[in-house]
Design a protein around this motif. Structure first.
Motif, PDB file in Angstrom:
ATOM      1  N   GLN A 158      15.686-112.360 -33.324  1.00 29.68           N
ATOM      2  CA  GLN A 158      15.774-111.093 -32.598  1.00 29.68           C
ATOM      3  C   GLN A 158      15.118-109.968 -33.393  1.00 29.68           C
ATOM      4  OE1 GLN A 158      20.032-111.082 -32.084  1.00 29.68           O
ATOM      5  NE2 GLN A 158      19.921-112.137 -30.110  1.00 29.68           N
ATOM      6  N   GLU A 196      11.333-110.408 -33.297  1.00 26.51           N
ATOM      7  CA  GLU A 196      10.788-109.940 -32.015  1.00 26.51           C
ATOM      8  C   GLU A 196      10.698-108.413 -32.006  1.00 26.51           C
ATOM      9  OE1 GLU A 196      11.676-110.296 -27.218  1.00 26.51           O
ATOM     10  OE2 GLU A 196      12.960-111.345 -28.640  1.00 26.51           O
ATOM     11  N   ARG A 221       7.966-107.371 -34.162  1.00 23.93           N
ATOM     12  CA  ARG A 221       6.712-108.011 -33.758  1.00 23.93           C
ATOM     13  C   ARG A 221       6.141-108.907 -34.865  1.00 23.93           C
ATOM     14  NH1 ARG A 221       5.544-105.541 -28.892  1.00 23.93           N
ATOM     15  NH2 ARG A 221       6.137-103.361 -28.698  1.00 23.93           N
ATOM     16  N   SER A 266      12.672-118.504 -30.934  1.00 24.24           N
ATOM     17  CA  SER A 266      11.679-118.245 -29.877  1.00 24.24           C
ATOM     18  C   SER A 266      12.326-117.797 -28.587  1.00 24.24           C
ATOM     19  CB  SER A 266      10.878-119.520 -29.594  1.00 24.24           C
ATOM     20  OG  SER A 266      10.119-119.846 -30.740  1.00 24.24           O
TER      21      SER A 266
END
Length: 86
Positions: A35, A38, A41, A86
């Motif tokens: 998390q 993400e 990035r 993912s």
């Protein structure tokens, strides 16, 4: 069955339970890492980190586990971690 084998098998069963609990905890943390990656990035895969882990574990394992054995075990762990991320 010989009582000595049964006793050793009981010890193995307990260790297996401990391993499962630790793997569950590791996967929970891997999800949190995913998390954050993400959000920041960052790519899921980090081969440098994986190698650092393997190198550290080789030092800790001493003669009890070969590098090949550690690689087989932790390649599976890394794959599961990346799937969760993912």
């Amino acid at each position: 069955m010989d009582k000595r084998i049964l006793k050793l098998r009981q010890e193995i069963d307990k260790l297996d339970e401990d391993i499962i609990l630790l793997l569950k905890k590791r996967m929970k943390i891997s999800k949190e890492v995913g998390q954050l990656k993400e959000e920041l990035r960052l790519p899921v895969e980090d081969k440098t980190r994986e190698q650092e882990i393997i190198d550290r574990l080789i030092q800790q394992a001493g003669r009890n586990l070969s590098e090949e054995q550690l690689m087989r075990i932790f390649t599976a762990v890394f794959t599961s971690s990346k799937q969760i991320q993912s």
